[in-house]
Write an enzyme that holds these catalytic residues in place. Structure first.
Site, PDB file in Angstrom:
ATOM      1  N   GLN A   1      14.916  27.330  22.129  1.00 48.21           N
ATOM      2  CA  GLN A   1      15.955  27.214  23.148  1.00 48.21           C
ATOM      3  C   GLN A   1      15.884  28.376  24.127  1.00 48.21           C
ATOM      4  O   GLN A   1      15.937  28.180  25.352  1.00 48.21           O
ATOM      5  CB  GLN A   1      17.331  27.184  22.470  1.00 48.21           C
ATOM      6  CG  GLN A   1      18.498  27.300  23.431  1.00 48.21           C
ATOM      7  CD  GLN A   1      19.839  27.268  22.719  1.00 48.21           C
ATOM      8  OE1 GLN A   1      20.274  26.203  22.302  1.00 48.21           O
ATOM      9  NE2 GLN A   1      20.486  28.415  22.570  1.00 48.21           N
TER      10      GLN A   1
ATOM     11  N   MET B   1      28.886  27.172  21.321  1.00 42.89           N
ATOM     12  CA  MET B   1      29.567  25.915  21.047  1.00 42.89           C
ATOM     13  C   MET B   1      30.754  26.160  20.114  1.00 42.89           C
ATOM     14  O   MET B   1      31.204  25.257  19.399  1.00 42.89           O
ATOM     15  CB  MET B   1      28.599  24.889  20.457  1.00 42.89           C
ATOM     16  CG  MET B   1      27.563  24.418  21.458  1.00 42.89           C
ATOM     17  SD  MET B   1      26.949  22.731  21.172  1.00 42.89           S
ATOM     18  CE  MET B   1      26.249  22.889  19.550  1.00 42.89           C
TER      19      MET B   1
ATOM     20  N   LEU C   1      32.661  30.666  16.173  1.00 46.03           N
ATOM     21  CA  LEU C   1      32.021  31.968  16.322  1.00 46.03           C
ATOM     22  C   LEU C   1      31.935  32.714  14.995  1.00 46.03           C
ATOM     23  O   LEU C   1      32.814  32.612  14.140  1.00 46.03           O
ATOM     24  CB  LEU C   1      32.775  32.823  17.346  1.00 46.03           C
ATOM     25  CG  LEU C   1      32.930  32.269  18.757  1.00 46.03           C
ATOM     26  CD1 LEU C   1      33.448  33.349  19.692  1.00 46.03           C
ATOM     27  CD2 LEU C   1      31.633  31.687  19.281  1.00 46.03           C
ATOM     28  N   HIS C   2      30.856  33.478  14.847  1.00 39.83           N
ATOM     29  CA  HIS C   2      30.641  34.318  13.671  1.00 39.83           C
ATOM     30  C   HIS C   2      30.071  35.646  14.137  1.00 39.83           C
ATOM     31  O   HIS C   2      30.028  35.935  15.354  1.00 39.83           O
ATOM     32  CB  HIS C   2      29.722  33.623  12.663  1.00 39.83           C
ATOM     33  CG  HIS C   2      28.457  33.057  13.257  1.00 39.83           C
ATOM     34  ND1 HIS C   2      27.502  33.838  13.875  1.00 39.83           N
ATOM     35  CD2 HIS C   2      27.997  31.790  13.344  1.00 39.83           C
ATOM     36  CE1 HIS C   2      26.504  33.089  14.289  1.00 39.83           C
ATOM     37  NE2 HIS C   2      26.779  31.833  13.995  1.00 39.83           N
ATOM     38  N   GLU C   3      29.610  36.464  13.193  1.00 43.61           N
ATOM     39  CA  GLU C   3      29.153  37.804  13.524  1.00 43.61           C
ATOM     40  C   GLU C   3      27.945  37.783  14.461  1.00 43.61           C
ATOM     41  O   GLU C   3      27.762  38.699  15.267  1.00 43.61           O
ATOM     42  CB  GLU C   3      28.815  38.578  12.250  1.00 43.61           C
ATOM     43  CG  GLU C   3      28.302  40.002  12.463  1.00 43.61           C
ATOM     44  CD  GLU C   3      29.255  40.885  13.258  1.00 43.61           C
ATOM     45  OE1 GLU C   3      28.776  41.823  13.924  1.00 43.61           O
ATOM     46  OE2 GLU C   3      30.485  40.640  13.211  1.00 43.61           O
ATOM     47  N   GLY C   4      27.121  36.742  14.362  1.00 44.22           N
ATOM     48  CA  GLY C   4      26.009  36.637  15.300  1.00 44.22           C
ATOM     49  C   GLY C   4      26.486  36.527  16.732  1.00 44.22           C
ATOM     50  O   GLY C   4      25.948  37.183  17.635  1.00 44.22           O
ATOM     51  N   HIS C   5      27.492  35.706  16.963  1.00 43.44           N
ATOM     52  CA  HIS C   5      28.064  35.598  18.300  1.00 43.44           C
ATOM     53  C   HIS C   5      28.726  36.915  18.722  1.00 43.44           C
ATOM     54  O   HIS C   5      28.617  37.338  19.881  1.00 43.44           O
ATOM     55  CB  HIS C   5      29.106  34.479  18.355  1.00 43.44           C
ATOM     56  CG  HIS C   5      28.564  33.112  18.064  1.00 43.44           C
ATOM     57  ND1 HIS C   5      28.856  32.427  16.907  1.00 43.44           N
ATOM     58  CD2 HIS C   5      27.751  32.304  18.779  1.00 43.44           C
ATOM     59  CE1 HIS C   5      28.256  31.253  16.922  1.00 43.44           C
ATOM     60  NE2 HIS C   5      27.570  31.152  18.047  1.00 43.44           N
TER      61      HIS C   5
ATOM     62  N   ARG D   1      26.530  26.397  10.807  1.00 42.33           N
ATOM     63  CA  ARG D   1      26.311  25.340   9.814  1.00 42.33           C
ATOM     64  C   ARG D   1      26.204  25.877   8.396  1.00 42.33           C
ATOM     65  O   ARG D   1      26.201  25.086   7.442  1.00 42.33           O
ATOM     66  CB  ARG D   1      25.058  24.546  10.174  1.00 42.33           C
ATOM     67  CG  ARG D   1      25.273  23.698  11.421  1.00 42.33           C
ATOM     68  CD  ARG D   1      24.029  23.007  11.897  1.00 42.33           C
ATOM     69  NE  ARG D   1      24.350  22.120  13.024  1.00 42.33           N
ATOM     70  CZ  ARG D   1      23.459  21.588  13.824  1.00 42.33           C
ATOM     71  NH1 ARG D   1      22.175  21.844  13.617  1.00 42.33           N
ATOM     72  NH2 ARG D   1      23.813  20.800  14.815  1.00 42.33           N
TER      73      ARG D   1
ATOM     74  N   ASP E   1      17.604  30.863  17.882  1.00 41.95           N
ATOM     75  CA  ASP E   1      17.188  29.623  18.544  1.00 41.95           C
ATOM     76  C   ASP E   1      16.053  29.957  19.509  1.00 41.95           C
ATOM     77  O   ASP E   1      16.215  29.904  20.737  1.00 41.95           O
ATOM     78  CB  ASP E   1      18.377  29.007  19.279  1.00 41.95           C
ATOM     79  CG  ASP E   1      19.496  28.614  18.327  1.00 41.95           C
ATOM     80  OD1 ASP E   1      19.276  27.718  17.504  1.00 41.95           O
ATOM     81  OD2 ASP E   1      20.583  29.225  18.402  1.00 41.95           O
TER      82      ASP E   1
END
Length: 330
Positions: A154, A27, A30-34, A188, A151
């Protein structure tokens, strides 16, 4: 490499395809996880394959009072992160492209598993999530789709949908990426003030406390199986840091694998302490569940499990989880 920015499915469909297409759905913000998801997709797709990152803030996933309007939109920065991580294209469709004619009248139902934990806290959330995932799978036509394990519910629902509805796509889960202090990476996190962030660290600390308690119990049971049923057994167990009372040979030998109740208690102690901090952590749920249906596990459970937590600090709601293995499967 130059990452293409695509706005319509037709633009994506006319791109030549040689190898496998791997899709990472986001969504945005973006950050390091993405970035880790994109790098993993690049490895799986290989040099001849294609990696597509979708950026779409799905209105169906936001309930009344949730943060659709304040959800960060950072497409230029997202494009740069995706490019640096190895994406070939970013697919950033409009709401009209994904939902032509308005909100869909026919939607995917998450079923009973979607009514638990996150589903109970956010009614309708998983129906909206599965509906947009189904649509994006059709629009992007991937061979592989990657999702983060942060998640966990999910991911479990997407896997179940792909299996139950015969989607011809491989679903891959990628481990949670954490910041140096242990907080799970999330878009978040940027909403947290410094004091709120200190309180929010209780989520990961609680999970780690449950994990450590589980590891200690598994070590005790393994040691109990090795030591003869004599006074030496109690001595050996005490040497592992347990009190002599807790090291009763019969109790240890008969204990349920891993002690789910003790794992929950260890995690809850940390969360209860955080509830007394300023600002306080307001717990939504702490659950130890079977990832196949996200139902709570019993004390005689063996196999894979997920220890999950959700809480609010200030106005920010955060989730986290870790996988555990109980009993004979360890």
């Amino acid at each position: 490499m130059t990452t293409a920015l695509l706005r319509t499915a037709d633009e994506l469909h006319v791109r030549p395809r040689a190898g496998r297409r791997a899709v990472v759905m986001t969504m945005g913000a973006l950050h390091e996880g993405h970035a880790t998801l994109v790098r993993t997709a690049r490895e799986i797709a290989g040099p001849d394959g294609e990696v597509v990152v979708t950026v779409f803030v799905n209105p169906l996933q936001f309930g009344a009072g949730e943060d659709l309007d304040r959800y960060p939109r950072t497409l230029d920065a997202d494009l740069k992160i995706a490019e640096d991580a190895g994406a070939d294209a970013v697919f950033a469709p409009s709401v009209d492209e994904v939902y032509p004619g308005g909100e869909p009248q026919v939607r995917v139902s998450a079923g009973p598993m979607g009514e638990r934990l996150e589903g109970a806290s956010r009614p309708g959330h998983f129906d909206g999530m599965l509906t947009v995932v189904a649509k994006l799978l059709h629009l992007t036509r991937p061979d592989i789709a990657l999702y983060g394990q942060k998640d966990a519910q999910q991911l479990a629902l997407i896997r179940r949908m792909a299996r139950d509805l015969n989607f011809g796509v491989e679903i891959v889960g990628v481990p949670t990426v954490r910041e140096d202090d242990g907080l799970a990476l999330s878009s978040r996190n940027r909403y947290l003030k410094p004091q709120e962030r200190r309180t929010a660290l209780a989520l990961s600390r609680a999970l780690f406390a449950g994990r450590d308690r589980h590891a200690a119990q598994e070590a005790l049971r393994a040691r109990a199986r090795e030591v003869p049923a004599t006074h030496a057994r109690a001595e050996a167990l005490s040497a592992l840091g347990e009190s002599r009372a807790a090291a009763d040979t019969h109790a240890v030998a008969q204990a349920s694998p891993g002690g789910p109740a003790a794992v929950r208690a260890a995690a809850r102690t940390v969360l209860d302490d955080a509830a007394r901090q300023d600002p306080p952590l307001v717990l939504d749920y702490l659950a130890l569940v079977d990832p196949r249906d996200f139902g709570e596990i019993e004390n005689d459970f063996t196999g894979e499990a997920v220890l999950a937590v959700a809480a609010r600090v200030g106005t920010t709601r955060l989730i986290d989880n870790i996988p555990l293995t109980f009993g004979a499967a360890s």
